[in-house]
Scaffold this motif. Sequence first.
Motif, PDB file in Angstrom:
ATOM      1  N   LYS A   1      -4.557   1.680  -2.312  1.00 17.63           N
ATOM      2  CA  LYS A   1      -4.144   2.924  -1.423  1.00 17.63           C
ATOM      3  C   LYS A   1      -3.972   2.487  -0.031  1.00 17.63           C
ATOM      4  N   GLU A   2      -5.081   1.757   0.334  1.00 17.94           N
ATOM      5  CA  GLU A   2      -5.210   1.423   1.963  1.00 17.94           C
ATOM      6  C   GLU A   2      -4.000   0.621   2.305  1.00 17.94           C
ATOM      7  N   HIS A   3      -3.675  -0.271   1.479  1.00 18.71           N
ATOM      8  CA  HIS A   3      -2.531  -1.124   2.093  1.00 18.71           C
ATOM      9  C   HIS A   3      -1.323  -0.555   1.959  1.00 18.71           C
ATOM     10  N   GLU A   4      -1.095   0.486   1.012  1.00 18.42           N
ATOM     11  CA  GLU A   4       0.073   1.518   0.945  1.00 18.42           C
ATOM     12  C   GLU A   4       0.177   2.526   2.022  1.00 18.42           C
ATOM     13  N   LYS A   5      -0.854   2.926   2.365  1.00 16.22           N
ATOM     14  CA  LYS A   5      -0.942   3.880   3.506  1.00 16.22           C
ATOM     15  C   LYS A   5      -0.406   3.247   4.903  1.00 16.22           C
ATOM     16  N   THR A   6      -1.306   1.956   4.904  1.00 12.26           N
ATOM     17  CA  THR A   6      -1.068   1.246   6.258  1.00 12.26           C
ATOM     18  C   THR A   6       0.221   1.082   6.413  1.00 12.26           C
ATOM     19  N   ALA A   7       0.945   0.348   5.418  1.00  9.73           N
ATOM     20  CA  ALA A   7       2.379  -0.084   5.395  1.00  9.73           C
ATOM     21  C   ALA A   7       3.254   1.082   5.618  1.00  9.73           C
ATOM     22  N   TRP A   8       2.894   2.263   5.051  1.00 11.09           N
ATOM     23  CA  TRP A   8       3.607   3.608   5.458  1.00 11.09           C
ATOM     24  C   TRP A   8       3.663   3.839   7.082  1.00 11.09           C
TER      25      TRP A   8
END
Length: 155
Positions: A141-148
Amino acid sequence: MAISIGIAKKDRETVAKHLSKLLADTYSLYLKTHSFHWNVTGPQFTSLHAMFETQYNELWLAADEVAERIRTLDVFAPGSYSQFGKLSSIKEEAGVPEWKEMVNQLVEGHEIAAATARETIKAADAAGDEGTADMVTGRLKEHEKTAWMLRSLLR
């Protein structure tokens, strides 16, 4: 003392291999983000400098969490540049790209780490390792949010 946490040794080793790849991706992304924090220039300097600092601090803590999970499974965690270089799917940046390329590379890195996290969750689920699956779901979830968030800078 022998470990007895309800997960067979072979399964713990399989999950630890996946976690080692996630650790290598996390650490490689940490190094890249920290380098970009030091070297960013341009009209977005202040906001990117601060954002990259927040991100590399989060990645630093995440690397420790992933490594400690590997040790919880009674497997030794990789910890050298050469080991990380062999395990990571994130490309090293030896130069200093302009800020938009830095952001592009970090988006790509977080997406790669998210994909690694997904594979790790699958391995953990197959092994009945809810502890790893739970921890790695948070990382995903953290990687997806940071990528966004990073991708949003480029639109």
